[in-house]
Motif scaffolding. Sequence first.
Motif, PDB file in Angstrom:
ATOM      1  N   ILE A 112       0.844  -1.189   0.000  1.00 36.56           N
ATOM      2  CA  ILE A 112       0.000   0.000   0.000  1.00 36.56           C
ATOM      3  C   ILE A 112       0.881   1.242   0.000  1.00 36.56           C
ATOM      4  N   SER A 113       0.341   2.342  -0.541  1.00 31.79           N
ATOM      5  CA  SER A 113       1.064   3.616  -0.526  1.00 31.79           C
ATOM      6  C   SER A 113       0.042   4.730  -0.698  1.00 31.79           C
ATOM      7  N   PHE A 114      -0.207   5.457   0.388  1.00 31.69           N
ATOM      8  CA  PHE A 114      -1.242   6.482   0.371  1.00 31.69           C
ATOM      9  C   PHE A 114      -0.673   7.865   0.699  1.00 31.69           C
ATOM     10  N   CYS A 115      -1.571   8.818   0.835  1.00 26.76           N
ATOM     11  CA  CYS A 115      -1.194  10.212   1.115  1.00 26.76           C
ATOM     12  C   CYS A 115      -0.325  10.763  -0.019  1.00 26.76           C
ATOM     13  N   ASP A 116      -0.710  10.431  -1.260  1.00 25.48           N
ATOM     14  CA  ASP A 116      -0.049  10.900  -2.484  1.00 25.48           C
ATOM     15  C   ASP A 116       1.468  10.748  -2.491  1.00 25.48           C
ATOM     16  N   CYS A 117       1.969   9.694  -1.876  1.00 20.87           N
ATOM     17  CA  CYS A 117       3.422   9.483  -1.859  1.00 20.87           C
ATOM     18  C   CYS A 117       4.014   9.406  -3.257  1.00 20.87           C
ATOM     19  N   LEU A 118       3.303   8.757  -4.177  1.00 17.54           N
ATOM     20  CA  LEU A 118       3.854   8.582  -5.521  1.00 17.54           C
ATOM     21  C   LEU A 118       3.937   9.894  -6.289  1.00 17.54           C
ATOM     22  N   ASN A 119       3.167  10.902  -5.877  1.00 20.30           N
ATOM     23  CA  ASN A 119       3.279  12.202  -6.526  1.00 20.30           C
ATOM     24  C   ASN A 119       4.624  12.872  -6.250  1.00 20.30           C
ATOM     25  N   TYR A 120       5.327  12.400  -5.223  1.00 22.42           N
ATOM     26  CA  TYR A 120       6.651  12.960  -4.919  1.00 22.42           C
ATOM     27  C   TYR A 120       7.733  12.394  -5.827  1.00 22.42           C
ATOM     28  N   LEU A 121       7.385  11.417  -6.650  1.00 28.05           N
ATOM     29  CA  LEU A 121       8.297  10.927  -7.686  1.00 28.05           C
ATOM     30  C   LEU A 121       8.041  11.772  -8.925  1.00 28.05           C
ATOM     31  N   THR A 122       8.989  12.622  -9.276  1.00 29.32           N
ATOM     32  CA  THR A 122       8.730  13.652 -10.278  1.00 29.32           C
ATOM     33  C   THR A 122       9.211  13.300 -11.677  1.00 29.32           C
ATOM     34  N   HIS A 149      -2.790  12.313  -6.489  1.00 26.08           N
ATOM     35  CA  HIS A 149      -3.609  13.469  -6.832  1.00 26.08           C
ATOM     36  C   HIS A 149      -4.025  13.390  -8.299  1.00 26.08           C
ATOM     37  N   HIS A 150      -5.269  13.717  -8.581  1.00 30.35           N
ATOM     38  CA  HIS A 150      -5.676  13.953  -9.966  1.00 30.35           C
ATOM     39  C   HIS A 150      -4.940  15.196 -10.456  1.00 30.35           C
TER      40      HIS A 150
END
Length: 259
Positions: A112-122, A149-150
């Motif tokens: 699991i990975s929540f709280c938009d962690c993957l958005n920090y991969l730019t 995030h959308h």
Amino acid sequence: MSYGKFAYVYDELMQDMPYAKWQRFTLEAWKKYGEPSEVVELGCGTGTLTAMLAEQGYRMTGIDLSEDMLAVARDKADERPMLQGLLRSGSLRFACQDMTEWAAPEPVDSVISFCDCLNYLTEEEQIEATFRATCEGLKPGGTFLFDVHHPNTLLRYEEEQPFVLDEGDISYIWTCGLDEERVEIEHHLRIFVRRPSDSSRSKDTYERFDEFHVERAYDPEWLREALLRAGFSNVETYADFEWKKNNEESERLFYVAIK
């Protein structure tokens, strides 16, 4: 991004985060797609959700790149007798790893990975590396649950900023700058933490420190295709903590990928 001082005020700043909703979505997803025993959480931060799920009987490993965040997570667990026991037995663990190349000793049932962690991969390459590492770290039939995030959410952040918080003991001014072409946003946080007076001073003082975070949003269909390229056999997308399909009005997208 090391987080540093931010790690030690993170929980206070994030006390209104919807951890109960993430927990509910996770449990509902496992009921729907397969109940796990061994679970990895990527980007676990200070371990709030990791601990919540460990208390429900799941063997949890929280992975984060920040040693400071993990130190806070371990300290929090040490303060609660039940979690102390889980730490000693190995049913609750924390590990400092990069999510783009994380690995567990043995394949696990769910990640699991929540709280938009993957958005920090730019960069797209970082996303794809994380998807590959996660697929490799799962047992056949295992599930990967995450949210992002959308793209329109980042556009709204830029339109609605600045954001201000004043809770007495902690305050911040949060401004944003958006690169529309990359759908990449820079968060600038100026944080003030109250330090009580002591024998050397008669009045309370505030310590100021600045945080700079960058997030990038990705096309929802590109994320789905990247998961399939990484080796997942089935990918479903939902929105805003509910079992409903996403649309342009969705704020937070939830993915369920099955190996």
